[in-house]
Design a protein around this motif. Sequence first.
Motif, short mmCIF file in Angstrom:
data_model
loop_
_atom_site.label_atom_id
_atom_site.label_comp_id
_atom_site.label_asym_id
_atom_site.label_seq_id
_atom_site.Cartn_x
_atom_site.Cartn_y
_atom_site.Cartn_z
N GLY A 1 -4.23 33.96 -7.72
CA GLY A 1 -4.34 33.56 -6.32
C GLY A 1 -5.29 34.47 -5.58
N ALA A 2 -5.57 34.10 -4.33
CA ALA A 2 -6.40 34.94 -3.47
C ALA A 2 -5.60 36.16 -3.03
N PRO A 3 -6.17 37.35 -3.06
CA PRO A 3 -5.40 38.57 -2.79
C PRO A 3 -4.70 38.59 -1.45
N GLU A 4 -5.33 38.09 -0.40
CA GLU A 4 -4.76 38.21 0.94
C GLU A 4 -4.23 36.89 1.49
N ALA A 5 -4.23 35.83 0.69
CA ALA A 5 -3.83 34.52 1.19
C ALA A 5 -2.31 34.41 1.31
N ALA A 6 -1.87 33.60 2.26
CA ALA A 6 -0.45 33.31 2.44
C ALA A 6 -0.31 31.84 2.80
N GLY A 7 -0.79 30.99 1.88
CA GLY A 7 -0.78 29.56 2.12
C GLY A 7 0.58 28.93 1.87
N GLU A 8 0.70 27.70 2.28
CA GLU A 8 1.92 26.95 2.05
C GLU A 8 1.76 26.08 0.81
N GLY A 9 2.82 25.34 0.49
CA GLY A 9 2.79 24.47 -0.66
C GLY A 9 3.29 25.16 -1.90
N PRO A 10 3.61 24.39 -2.94
CA PRO A 10 4.17 24.96 -4.16
C PRO A 10 3.12 25.60 -5.05
N SER A 11 3.57 26.50 -5.89
CA SER A 11 2.74 26.95 -7.00
C SER A 11 2.65 25.83 -8.03
N THR A 12 1.65 25.91 -8.89
CA THR A 12 1.48 24.90 -9.93
C THR A 12 1.14 25.58 -11.25
N LEU A 13 1.65 25.01 -12.33
CA LEU A 13 1.26 25.44 -13.67
C LEU A 13 -0.03 24.70 -14.01
N TRP A 14 -1.11 25.45 -14.15
CA TRP A 14 -2.46 24.87 -14.15
C TRP A 14 -3.06 24.70 -15.53
N GLY A 15 -2.80 25.66 -16.45
CA GLY A 15 -3.47 25.58 -17.73
C GLY A 15 -2.76 26.37 -18.82
N ILE A 16 -3.20 26.12 -20.06
CA ILE A 16 -2.63 26.77 -21.24
C ILE A 16 -3.76 27.32 -22.10
N THR A 17 -3.61 28.58 -22.54
CA THR A 17 -4.52 29.16 -23.51
C THR A 17 -3.76 29.36 -24.82
N GLY B 1 8.58 26.33 -6.23
CA GLY B 1 8.11 24.95 -6.11
C GLY B 1 7.89 24.25 -7.43
N ILE B 2 7.98 24.95 -8.54
CA ILE B 2 7.80 24.32 -9.86
C ILE B 2 9.15 23.84 -10.37
N PRO B 3 9.31 22.54 -10.67
CA PRO B 3 10.58 22.06 -11.23
C PRO B 3 10.94 22.83 -12.49
N THR B 4 12.14 23.41 -12.49
CA THR B 4 12.53 24.33 -13.56
C THR B 4 13.92 23.99 -14.06
N MET B 5 14.02 23.82 -15.37
CA MET B 5 15.30 23.51 -16.00
C MET B 5 15.75 24.68 -16.85
N ARG B 6 17.06 24.82 -16.97
CA ARG B 6 17.64 25.83 -17.85
C ARG B 6 17.78 25.24 -19.25
#
Length: 217
Positions: free
Chosen positions: A147-163, A71-76
């Motif tokens: 993520g939650a260990p046992e979850a199986a939700g819908e929707g895309p993954s998201t890039l949330w943060g940078i360290t 679900g994350i837009p990804t370019m080569r």
Amino acid sequence: MDQPLPTQGTVSVVEIEVADAPDSWERAGFHVDADGVCCVGDVRIRLIGASGAGIVGWSLRGLPSDGSLDGIPTMRSDADPPAPTVHPNGVTAIDHLVLMSPDLSRTVGALAGVGLNPRRERDARLGGQPIRQIFFRLGPVILEVVGAPEAAGEGPSTLWGITYVVDDIEATAQFFGDRTAPVKEAVQPGRRITTLRHNSFGMSVHTALISPHILTA
């Protein structure tokens, strides 16, 4: 349904696209060039100043085509790494990216489809709820999938943060003053970390700063 990206070779991060205005990052002590690009280590962060917020896509080396990665837009991209850049805030490299997943099994499968396999896992708690962190290596950058260990939700993954890695965590904390949390011990032994109050600069990406890796013989 998104089609998985086929694998070609070693996958690494080339560029991250962020829906922030360049001046917000400049206020936070990042050097941004005339094209709105902030180069950190081997990675370009492109500040597009568009509507929306956060990390809106990325470019990866080692993929044969563009597409969507869980679900994350990804370019080569085969772009060469940028020249070294000095940032007034002391940032020298990206330590890790945080990817939030609604379905860890699905995300791990999508990453396996491009040749990425977990290096290690760690169970923890966030806000009193159990979470699982699964770590991957994308060149010099670590990808932390959460993520939650046992979850199986819908929707895309998201890039949330940078360290980011900084050479002197105390100097960087002093640079930001009251716009960082108190420096504390990191989960990684021997390292120290602080979080940036990114909203105070108009930034929409969750940001942390960590001392360098401890090299062992």
